[in-house]
Design a protein around this motif. Sequence first.
Motif, PDB file in Angstrom:
ATOM      1  N   LEU A  38      17.286  32.210  10.071  1.00 16.78           N
ATOM      2  CA  LEU A  38      16.637  31.249   9.160  1.00 16.78           C
ATOM      3  C   LEU A  38      16.095  30.059   9.960  1.00 16.78           C
ATOM      4  O   LEU A  38      14.963  29.609   9.725  1.00 16.78           O
ATOM      5  CB  LEU A  38      17.634  30.723   8.125  1.00 16.78           C
ATOM      6  CG  LEU A  38      18.168  31.680   7.068  1.00 16.78           C
ATOM      7  CD1 LEU A  38      19.048  30.919   6.085  1.00 16.78           C
ATOM      8  CD2 LEU A  38      17.057  32.399   6.322  1.00 16.78           C
ATOM      9  N   ARG A  39      16.897  29.579  10.887  1.00 17.20           N
ATOM     10  CA  ARG A  39      16.460  28.426  11.684  1.00 17.20           C
ATOM     11  C   ARG A  39      15.208  28.765  12.486  1.00 17.20           C
ATOM     12  O   ARG A  39      14.272  27.984  12.554  1.00 17.20           O
ATOM     13  CB  ARG A  39      17.569  27.978  12.642  1.00 17.20           C
ATOM     14  CG  ARG A  39      18.692  27.224  11.952  1.00 17.20           C
ATOM     15  CD  ARG A  39      19.517  26.416  12.948  1.00 17.20           C
ATOM     16  NE  ARG A  39      20.568  25.688  12.235  1.00 17.20           N
ATOM     17  CZ  ARG A  39      21.744  26.208  11.932  1.00 17.20           C
ATOM     18  NH1 ARG A  39      22.040  27.444  12.304  1.00 17.20           N
ATOM     19  NH2 ARG A  39      22.628  25.505  11.259  1.00 17.20           N
ATOM     20  N   MET A  40      15.218  29.955  13.082  1.00 19.04           N
ATOM     21  CA  MET A  40      14.094  30.326  13.951  1.00 19.04           C
ATOM     22  C   MET A  40      12.791  30.486  13.184  1.00 19.04           C
ATOM     23  O   MET A  40      11.719  30.288  13.728  1.00 19.04           O
ATOM     24  CB  MET A  40      14.426  31.612  14.720  1.00 19.04           C
ATOM     25  CG  MET A  40      15.379  31.313  15.864  1.00 19.04           C
ATOM     26  SD  MET A  40      15.944  32.706  16.873  1.00 19.04           S
ATOM     27  CE  MET A  40      15.384  34.147  16.089  1.00 19.04           C
ATOM     28  N   THR A  41      12.911  30.879  11.894  1.00 14.67           N
ATOM     29  CA  THR A  41      11.700  31.094  11.107  1.00 14.67           C
ATOM     30  C   THR A  41      11.418  29.915  10.179  1.00 14.67           C
ATOM     31  O   THR A  41      10.462  29.957   9.396  1.00 14.67           O
ATOM     32  CB  THR A  41      11.857  32.371  10.252  1.00 14.67           C
ATOM     33  OG1 THR A  41      13.128  32.325   9.601  1.00 14.67           O
ATOM     34  CG2 THR A  41      11.781  33.626  11.117  1.00 14.67           C
ATOM     35  N   GLY A  42      12.255  28.898  10.245  1.00 16.74           N
ATOM     36  CA  GLY A  42      12.030  27.718   9.404  1.00 16.74           C
ATOM     37  C   GLY A  42      12.264  27.996   7.929  1.00 16.74           C
ATOM     38  O   GLY A  42      11.713  27.316   7.059  1.00 16.74           O
ATOM     39  N   ARG A  43      13.096  28.994   7.618  1.00 15.99           N
ATOM     40  CA  ARG A  43      13.367  29.314   6.211  1.00 15.99           C
ATOM     41  C   ARG A  43      14.611  28.578   5.731  1.00 15.99           C
ATOM     42  O   ARG A  43      15.473  28.229   6.516  1.00 15.99           O
ATOM     43  CB  ARG A  43      13.569  30.831   6.047  1.00 15.99           C
ATOM     44  CG  ARG A  43      12.278  31.614   6.227  1.00 15.99           C
ATOM     45  CD  ARG A  43      12.536  33.110   6.388  1.00 15.99           C
ATOM     46  NE  ARG A  43      11.263  33.827   6.505  1.00 15.99           N
ATOM     47  CZ  ARG A  43      11.114  34.972   7.156  1.00 15.99           C
ATOM     48  NH1 ARG A  43      12.135  35.551   7.742  1.00 15.99           N
ATOM     49  NH2 ARG A  43       9.925  35.547   7.216  1.00 15.99           N
ATOM     50  N   ARG A  44      14.706  28.395   4.407  1.00 17.27           N
ATOM     51  CA  ARG A  44      15.874  27.721   3.830  1.00 17.27           C
ATOM     52  C   ARG A  44      16.689  28.746   3.049  1.00 17.27           C
ATOM     53  O   ARG A  44      16.239  29.888   2.853  1.00 17.27           O
ATOM     54  CB  ARG A  44      15.414  26.585   2.912  1.00 17.27           C
ATOM     55  CG  ARG A  44      14.589  27.086   1.749  1.00 17.27           C
ATOM     56  CD  ARG A  44      14.075  25.978   0.845  1.00 17.27           C
ATOM     57  NE  ARG A  44      13.394  26.573  -0.296  1.00 17.27           N
ATOM     58  CZ  ARG A  44      13.975  26.862  -1.453  1.00 17.27           C
ATOM     59  NH1 ARG A  44      15.237  26.585  -1.659  1.00 17.27           N
ATOM     60  NH2 ARG A  44      13.294  27.426  -2.438  1.00 17.27           N
TER      61      ARG A  44
END
Lengths: 473, 201
Positions: free
Chosen positions: A46-52
């Motif tokens: 999630l962090r790497m793709t900027g997802r929440r």
Amino acid sequence: MTAPRTLYDKIWDDHVVHTSEDGTCLLYIDRHLVHEVTSPQAFEGLRMTGRRVRAPEKTIAVPDHNVPTTLDRANAATMTEDSRIQVEALDRNAKDFGINYYPVSDVRQGIVHIVGPEQGWTLPGMTVVCGDSHTATHGAFGALAHGIGTSEVEHVLATQTLIQKKSKNMKVEITGSLRPGVTAKDITLSVIGATGTAGGTGHVIEYCGQAIRELSMEGRMTVCNMAIEGGARAGLIAPDEKTFAYCMGRPHAPKGAKWEAALAYWKTLFTDEGAHFDKVITIKGEDIAPVVTWGTSPEDVLPITGTVPAASDFTGGKVEAAQRSLDYMGLTPGMKLTDIRIDTVFIGSCTNGRIEDLRAAAAILKGKKIKDGLRAMVVPGSGLVRAQAEEEGLAQIFIDAGMEWRLAGCSMCLAMNPDQLAPGERCAATSNRNFEGRQGRGGRTHLMSPAMAAAAAITGHLTDVREMMGISA
Amino acid sequence: MDKFTTLTGVAAPMPLVNIDTDMIIPKQFLKTIQRSGLGKNLFDEMRFTQDGAEIPSFVLNQPAYRRAQILVAGENFGCGSSREHAPWALLDFGIRCVISTSFADIFFNNCFKNGILPVVLPQEAVDHLMDDARKGENARIAVDLQAQTVTAADGTVFAFEVDAFKKHCLLNGLDDIGLTMEKASAIDSYEAKNATLRPWA
């Protein structure tokens, strides 16, 4: 008029978000349970793709696999560095993504599959997933619950859905009543013994019949917990008054008008008359005996009155597997199961770490001592189970018998924390897997019910608990 | 995720039934917070002694199979724990395809998320390919996902079934979270509807 539907069909239908032309569905997930071992890579994704996290209020995390169960566990030195890093990663991820969290220091902490129902997160008719195969446990509430991999954990975190194809329907009916001394664990092991570990592959099992109805919620959780050992995607039991009574008043169960609305819906959750099952297994409750496993697959189940089989008793690929099991377990064909001596007893796990399990073990152990030289530990499934067992005097019974009374966690079920078997050490365990090395490299596991494990603790060998209860086999 | 299109290579024979994910990657290696680096511990307790020495009889320690890219395995491969560390370890070792008569559900799904193709074939076909696998370098097996075929060393072709969506994702190396997020409006409307129908959930 719509065609008759199974319980599985109904829950499935109510959760389909989208159906593609090829029948692939997007299924909505009501509750996502998270633990420290199978989630770090998902949060990192999630962090790497900027997802929440799409629905943090429906996401519940608790560390359980790695955590020490000794009383000094507040001391960080009781954990290995890699375990501590994993637990700290969950602490951080829960905080950063704003999800519900029960840290190690919280009295409500425990095994994720015990905490979920206990806190009222698990409710009938829901879809429940977790990066853990024993998510099947929650099926006891008539919730569609199954384990997923870490990539799917990330998928659910990001979208609150899973890409799924529908499984087939399988019915396992246990007719009549159980005989005295026979428990939910004996039901679930006997079913696996009858169908094999791949018997449920591609299916969702609905357990039904009088013997299932007569089980408490704790017993039903034990039965559904091991649906995965039978190869099934999930196990289900239709909710009834016992289910509703268990849920009522739990911290996250609905209240007031919402409770009434929920109850009305839950009462529609049963398999319609004439609904189609692709596979049906029927076992008479009175035919089920207290059982133990002898080998290294959960399908290696025999009544405690039996003898160790020979590899030649099997066919096909199972011949080699059985020989390997006999060698690993250090057993000789023909020996009586009750002649198998044990070194260790483990009572706990998401299969049998609930209050009823501890009561069953304590009833056998009351006023008794465990066999000299035996190591025995009782690991409650949650901090609240522990507190209740202390209040009911069960903890004192275990301590007086010479057993270790531990803090909550997965413990020796999978031995990721310091609770492990040494090579060759033989254990009577109430957990769910007897795989090679499962409880520690070279460790030998015999699966059984809490009452049977308690009986073995007293005698130092596998024992028919019915003899201690004054019941003839 | 890496694409999977075709693969021709040496297959390692593992005829044992019910090979579980505890065997594939024992629990002590699950304490990582990364996906990579697990190949050196693949089948650890079958492959190495407690002191870390190789067990020569274990298939992946034999010269012919040290670089195997395919496993031919007994039924119910991948049963047990949901740990995705199992396919991560296989992939990190270099295994891209596992052939068996049956797989456990969760492991089967996990493979597709990691560029590994699990192939289900009938017993006779698996027996034939197991014989090939036992010949090591002398009998390479060819897998073609687009055509959905496995070709044995003697040219016998076995067709297999694969879910269309999973095939599409694997052939193109697609991230299915991205695909699902394109359906965000469908999820929004489900949630809106659900808030009325089942507000307690």
